[in-house]
Design a protein around this motif. Structure first.
Motif, short mmCIF file in Angstrom:
data_model
loop_
_atom_site.label_atom_id
_atom_site.label_comp_id
_atom_site.label_asym_id
_atom_site.label_seq_id
_atom_site.Cartn_x
_atom_site.Cartn_y
_atom_site.Cartn_z
N THR A 50 0.82 -1.22 0.00
CA THR A 50 0.00 0.00 0.00
C THR A 50 0.85 1.26 0.00
OG1 THR A 50 -1.74 -1.18 1.21
CG2 THR A 50 -1.85 1.21 1.24
N VAL A 87 1.46 3.39 -3.52
CA VAL A 87 0.33 4.15 -4.05
C VAL A 87 -0.02 5.32 -3.14
CG1 VAL A 87 -1.54 2.82 -2.96
CG2 VAL A 87 -1.92 3.91 -5.18
N ALA A 97 2.60 7.97 -4.06
CA ALA A 97 2.34 8.47 -5.41
C ALA A 97 1.08 9.34 -5.44
CB ALA A 97 2.21 7.31 -6.39
N GLY A 98 0.05 8.92 -4.70
CA GLY A 98 -1.19 9.68 -4.67
C GLY A 98 -0.99 11.08 -4.11
N GLY A 122 2.84 -3.62 -5.19
CA GLY A 122 2.57 -2.28 -4.70
C GLY A 122 3.00 -1.21 -5.69
N GLN A 131 0.55 -1.15 -8.39
CA GLN A 131 -0.69 -0.50 -7.96
C GLN A 131 -0.60 1.01 -8.11
OE1 GLN A 131 -3.84 -1.28 -4.48
NE2 GLN A 131 -1.81 -0.77 -3.71
N ALA A 132 0.59 1.56 -7.93
CA ALA A 132 0.76 3.01 -8.09
C ALA A 132 0.47 3.44 -9.52
CB ALA A 132 2.18 3.42 -7.68
N ALA A 163 -1.92 2.52 -11.20
CA ALA A 163 -3.37 2.64 -11.34
C ALA A 163 -3.83 4.09 -11.23
CB ALA A 163 -4.09 1.78 -10.30
N LEU A 164 -2.95 4.98 -10.78
CA LEU A 164 -3.29 6.39 -10.76
C LEU A 164 -3.40 6.94 -12.17
CD1 LEU A 164 -0.95 7.49 -7.82
CD2 LEU A 164 -3.42 7.18 -7.74
N ARG A 166 -7.07 -0.35 -10.93
CA ARG A 166 -6.26 -0.80 -9.80
C ARG A 166 -6.25 -2.31 -9.69
NH1 ARG A 166 -6.12 -3.08 -5.35
NH2 ARG A 166 -8.26 -3.71 -5.72
N THR A 191 -2.82 -4.75 -10.54
CA THR A 191 -2.28 -5.57 -9.45
C THR A 191 -2.40 -7.06 -9.78
OG1 THR A 191 -4.40 -5.35 -8.28
CG2 THR A 191 -2.62 -3.87 -7.63
N VAL A 220 -6.56 0.99 0.41
CA VAL A 220 -6.65 2.00 -0.65
C VAL A 220 -7.99 2.73 -0.59
CG1 VAL A 220 -6.75 2.34 -3.14
CG2 VAL A 220 -5.02 0.84 -2.17
#
Length: 265
Positions: free
Chosen positions: A93, A96, A99-100, A153, A156-157, A159-160, A166, A170, A195
């Motif tokens: 986690t 992301v 990055a978010g 992980g 997953q970042a 996915a932004l 997402r 993953t 998330v």
């Protein structure tokens, strides 16, 4: 909001949150085919709460075991498979979350671009299809190590990026690392919990700061419908991919991406 808008948005959120098809791409199509007003931040928060309730209820037994074992490992009394899985969810986690925070302003400006959504749908959909076709992993989520968690992980970042999905990215990385289809999906769903908490929490803070009035009936109904549809989605998706795989979703993503390019060209 009228009942039809509540129903449509809730079902879209509930089903697409966990399928590898990008919920953002579907939500952007809603105003194209309707004259509904924007549903507002409060309703978005309610839909996220519904999805969170669904995944927590579905994995309640695993979450209880993971939490208990994780607390035991913190106390220095050993680490078992459930504790390690909990640590891998936390580790996966972190990317992301960072990055978010770094790209939050850019996402709010450009994340709903139909062209970017279409690009993400098509490109990452094809990548998912190739990986699912070529990789036949046998490992379960309990056989992961910290490197697997970190790679998932980092994926997953991505996915932004609009249209990526997402859950789709993953699962793609998990399959590439040698997990089987069901394990890839289960770990992706477990990853959704922190998330959704983080994303919903940020939206809730913005909602409180705005001080706007809310329609509590619409919020409760939306959360309930989102929870029911998300729970059904998780249950049937796990059974579906075990037998058939990801290719139907890959085809759907590519067709949806082409439709977006055609509609917004």
């Amino acid at each position: 909001m009228d009942w039809l808008q509540i129903l449509v948005l809730s079902l879209i959120q509930g089903f697409t949150e966990f399928l590898p098809v990008s919920s953002s791409a579907h939500l952007i199509l809603v105003p194209v085919f309707s004259d509904w007003p924007d549903q507002g931040l409060a309703f978005d928060v309610a839909l996220h709460v519904g999805s969170l309730v669904a995944v927590v209820l579905y994995f309640r037994e695993e979450l209880v075991r993971m939490t208990a074992s994780w607390c035991t490992s913190l106390a220095g009394r050993g680490t078992d498979d459930d504790a390690r899985l909990a640590w891998w969810v936390i580790l996966a986690t972190i990317p992301v979350g960072i990055a978010g925070l770094l790209v939050k302003d850019m996402l709010e400006t450009h994340a709903r671009s139909p062209q970017l959504l279409a690009f993400g749908l098509i490109v990452f959909g094809i990548v998912l299809g190739i990986v699912d076709w070529r990789c036949r992993g046998r490992r379960s989520e309990y056989q992961m190590n910290w490197k697997d968690a970190l790679w998932i992980g980092l994926a997953q970042a991505l996915a932004l990026f609009p249209g990526t999905s997402r859950s789709g990215i993953t699962m793609t990385m998990a399959l590439l690392l040698g997990l089987n289809r069901e394990a890839s999906a289960r770990f992706s769903f477990l990853l959704s919990i922190p998330v959704i908490v983080l994303a919903g929490g940020l939206e809730a803070v913005d909602l409180v700061r705005s001080g706007i009035d809310v329609d509590w009936f619409s919020l409760l109904l939306g959360a309930l419908l989102s929870a029911i549809s998300a729970y059904l989605c998780i249950h049937y998706f796990l059974a579906f991919i075990k037998r058939i795989g990801m290719q139907p979703f890959v085809i759907y993503r590519v067709l949806l991406g082409i439709a977006l390019l055609w509609l917004f060209a």
